[in-house]
Design an enzyme around this catalytic site. Structure first.
Site, PDB file in Angstrom:
ATOM      1  N   LYS A 280     -24.961  23.462  -8.021  1.00 27.11           N
ATOM      2  CA  LYS A 280     -24.410  24.698  -8.580  1.00 27.11           C
ATOM      3  C   LYS A 280     -23.246  25.273  -7.782  1.00 27.11           C
ATOM      4  CE  LYS A 280     -25.523  27.020 -11.547  1.00 27.11           C
ATOM      5  NZ  LYS A 280     -26.550  27.983 -11.875  1.00 27.11           N
TER       6      LYS A 280
ATOM      7  N   GLU B 143     -19.496  38.296 -11.015  1.00 22.49           N
ATOM      8  CA  GLU B 143     -20.673  38.955 -11.596  1.00 22.49           C
ATOM      9  C   GLU B 143     -20.948  40.291 -10.916  1.00 22.49           C
ATOM     10  OE1 GLU B 143     -23.332  35.127 -12.895  1.00 22.49           O
ATOM     11  OE2 GLU B 143     -23.050  35.512 -10.792  1.00 22.49           O
TER      12      GLU B 143
END
Ligand code: ARG
Length: 484
Positions: A308, A315
Site C-alpha cells: 500500500k 485525507e
C-alpha cells in the site's frame, strides 16, 4: 495540563495567596473586594493561559501603545510612562527571542504580562491598567493576532498558488477527461483543471483581505463597557498600532467578535476548496483512475498491507475541513444569544481562532509540498482517454456549424453514440458512410473530431480550456502573483 496539575502548581508557587511588597495582597488583576481566596478548582477552570499565551506578543504591543498614550495625555507622568514602556519593551524582546515562558498558574496572558511588568519595574506597573479593562484589551490582542494571521495566511495561499501555476505551466500539453457527475464529460487541459484551484484560492485571499478591514478597528478605550472618565486619546493609540478605524460604540467594542467569526468563515471556505483539491488528487491517485502517482516523500504506508501507498496527507486535509467548519459553527453558537456586553463565554473564542489559523497554515504548507511532488502518469491518462465518447459534444457542435439546430444535433449524436456503443466500437472507428447515416451534414473533417487533443483546440470561448486561453491565464497569473 490537567486541572489537578494546575492545583498542585498553584499550591507550590503560592500564586493564589501571595502577599507582595506593593500593597496589593494578591497576584490577580482584581480581588480588593474579596475576603476569601478563590477555590483553586475555580481558578483552574476559569484560567485561559494555556490557550491565550499565544497572545503574549500582542498583549505587550497593545500595552506599549496604551502606556504611550497615557503619558501623552498626561494621565501618567513622563517618567512613569518611560519606565512602563521600557519594561514592556524588555518583555517584548524576551518574547521575540523565544525566551518567554508561559506561567501555567496565571489566570490569563494579560495577568502574566502584568505580573512580569510588576517584577521588572515595580509599583509603577499598577498604572498601566488606567482607563483600560481586560475586556477591551483582550479584543485588541485578538485583533492584532488576527491581523498578522491574515498576512501570513495570504502569503501561504500565494505560495500554494505559485506551485500550482508552476505545475500547470509544465503540464500544458496534457489532456485529461473533465468530469461532471463524476462521469467523463469533455476533454480538458490538466493545466486548466489546476488553474481552477488557483482561481478559488484567489477568492479566498480576497475574502481575507476584506476581513482585514473589520479586524483593524481599535476597541481600546471602551474600557470595561462604557468608556472612561479619563482624558484618553483613542485616535493616537489607533495611529500607533496602525489601525485605520476606532470602534464607535464602547458596548459593541467589548462584545464584538464578528471579525473573528468572519475569519473562521473564510478559513472554512478555504478548507472547502482544499478538501475538493485533496479529493480530486485522492481519486486521481487510485489504481482505477491512475492519473497521478504518489511520490514516496508525500505518501504513507500500511502497517499490514506491504504493497500500500496511501494519500493520508490529502485525507487529513479533506477531514480537516470538517474541523474548521465545526469551529465556525461552534463559535457562532457560543456567540448566539449573548446579552450585551462582555460575558466570559467570549473566552472560548480564542481556541476556535487559533486552531483554525494554525491548521490552515499547516494544510496550505503541506499541500504546497504535495504539489511540488506531483507526478502525472501518461499511460494512465492515455487509458482514461481511450473511450472517445467525451468528444461527442464536438460532433454536435460540428453539426451546429453546418446549420443544424443544437437540439437536433444533440439528438443525432445521441443516437450515434448509442449505435457505436452497441457495436462495441469507438467514435473514431466509424466510417464517413456510417456517420452520414445519422446526418448528411457530416463530411470528411468530421472523421477527425473524435480526438481529445483536437477537442480542446476546437474550444474558442474566453476562459475555456483552449491551449491559447490557458496560456493567457497562466501569463496573467504569473503577472498577478509576481512570478517571473
Ligand atoms: N481571559 C479573558 C478572555 O479571554 C480576559 C477578559 C476577562 N474579563 C473579565 N471581565 N473577566 O475573555
Amino acid at each position: 495540563m490537567s486541572l489537578v496539575c494546575f492545583l498542585l502548581q498553584s499550591l507550590v508557587t503560592g500564586h493564589w495567596s501571595l502577599a507582595t511588597d506593593m500593597g496589593i495582597s494578591h497576584t490577580k488583576l482584581w480581588g480588593g473586594r474579596f475576603r476569601k481566596q478563590t477555590d483553586p478548582l475555580v481558578e483552574g477552570y476559569t484560567s485561559s493561559i494555556r490557550v491565550d499565551y499565544r497572545l503574549a506578543r500582542y498583549d505587550v504591543i497593545g500595552s506599549i501603545a496604551h502606556a504611550k498614550m497615557l503619558g501623552r495625555c498626561q494621565i501618567i507622568g513622563p517618567k512613569d510612562c518611560r519606565k512602563l514602556v521600557r519594561g514592556l519593551e524588555r518583555i517584548l524582546r524576551t518574547i521575540e527571542q523565544g525566551d518567554w515562558q508561559m506561567d501555567p498558574s496565571a489566570e490569563d496572558v494579560h495577568t502574566q504580562i502584568q505580573q512580569q511588568l510588576e517584577r521588572r519595574v515595580g509599583s509603577v506597573a499598577h498604572k498601566l491598567h488606567t482607563a483600560r479593562s481586560r475586556n477591551d484589551q483582550v479584543s485588541l490582542d485578538l485583533r492584532l493576532y488576527c491581523r498578522d494571521a491574515v498576512i501570513q495566511l495570504a502569503q501561504v495561499i500565494g505560495i500554494l498558488q505559485r506551485a500550482l501555476i508552476r505545475f500547470a505551466a509544465k503540464s500544458q500539453k496534457i489532456v485529461i477527461p473533465g468530469y461532471t457527475h463524476l462521469q467523463r464529460a469533455q476533454p480538458v487541459l490538466f493545466a486548466h483543471h489546476l488553474l481552477a484551484y488557483v482561481e478559488m484560492l484567489q477568492r479566498d485571499a480576497q475574502r481575507l483581505e476584506d476581513v482585514q478591514r473589520r479586524i483593524q478597528v481599535l476597541p481600546l478605550g471602551a474600557a470595561a463597557l462604557a468608556g472612561t472618565s479619563l482624558p484618553i486619546d483613542r485616535h493616537y493609540v489607533a495611529k500607533l498600532l496602525g489601525f485605520p478605524r476606532i470602534a464607535a460604540n464602547s458596548l459593541d467594542a467589548v462584545s464584538d467578535r464578528d471579525f473573528a467569526c468572519e475569519l473562521i468563515g473564510v478559513l472554512a471556505g478555504l478548507h472547502v476548496h482544499l478538501s475538493r483539491f485533496a479529493q480530486d488528487c485522492i481519486l486521481w491517485a487510485t489504481e482505477e483512475f491512475g492519473l497521478i502517482r504518489l511520490d514516496d516523500a508525500i505518501a504513507t504506508g500500511s502497517s499490514l498491507m506491504p504493497q500500500k501507498k496511501n494519500p493520508d496527507v490529502l485525507e487529513l486535509i479533506r477531514g480537516q475541513a470538517g474541523l474548521i467548519i465545526g469551529n465556525l459553527s461552534g463559535f457562532l453558537t457560543v456567540m448566539k444569544g449573548l446579552p450585551l456586553s462582555y460575558n466570559r463565554d467570549l473566552q472560548w473564542d480564542k481556541r476556535f481562532v487559533f486552531e483554525s489559523v494554525e491548521a490552515s497554515v499547516d494544510a496550505l504548507t503541506v499541500l504546497e509540498r504535495f504539489v511540488c511532488h506531483l507526478n502525472v502518469r501518461p499511460e494512465g491518462i492515455a487509458h482514461l482517454l481511450e473511450s472517445d465518447f467525451i468528444c461527442a459534444t464536438d460532433l454536435a457542435e460540428y453539426l451546429v456549424e453546418r446549420g443544424l439546430a443544437f437540439r437536433q444535433a444533440h439528438e443525432v449524436v445521441g443516437r450515434l453514440v448509442a449505435f457505436t456503443e452497441t457495436q462495441g466500437k469507438r467514435l473514431k472507428d466509424l466510417s464517413l458512410a456510417q456517420l452520414r447515416r445519422f446526418s448528411k451534414r457530416f463530411d470528411e473533417p468530421a472523421l477527425r473530431l473524435a480526438d481529445p487533443y483536437r477537442s480542446v483546440e476546437r474550444k474558442r470561448s474566453f476562459g475555456s480550456t483552449h491551449p491559447a486561453q490557458v496560456r493567457r491565464a497562466l501569463r496573467q497569473w504569473r503577472l498577478r502573483l509576481g512570478m517571473r
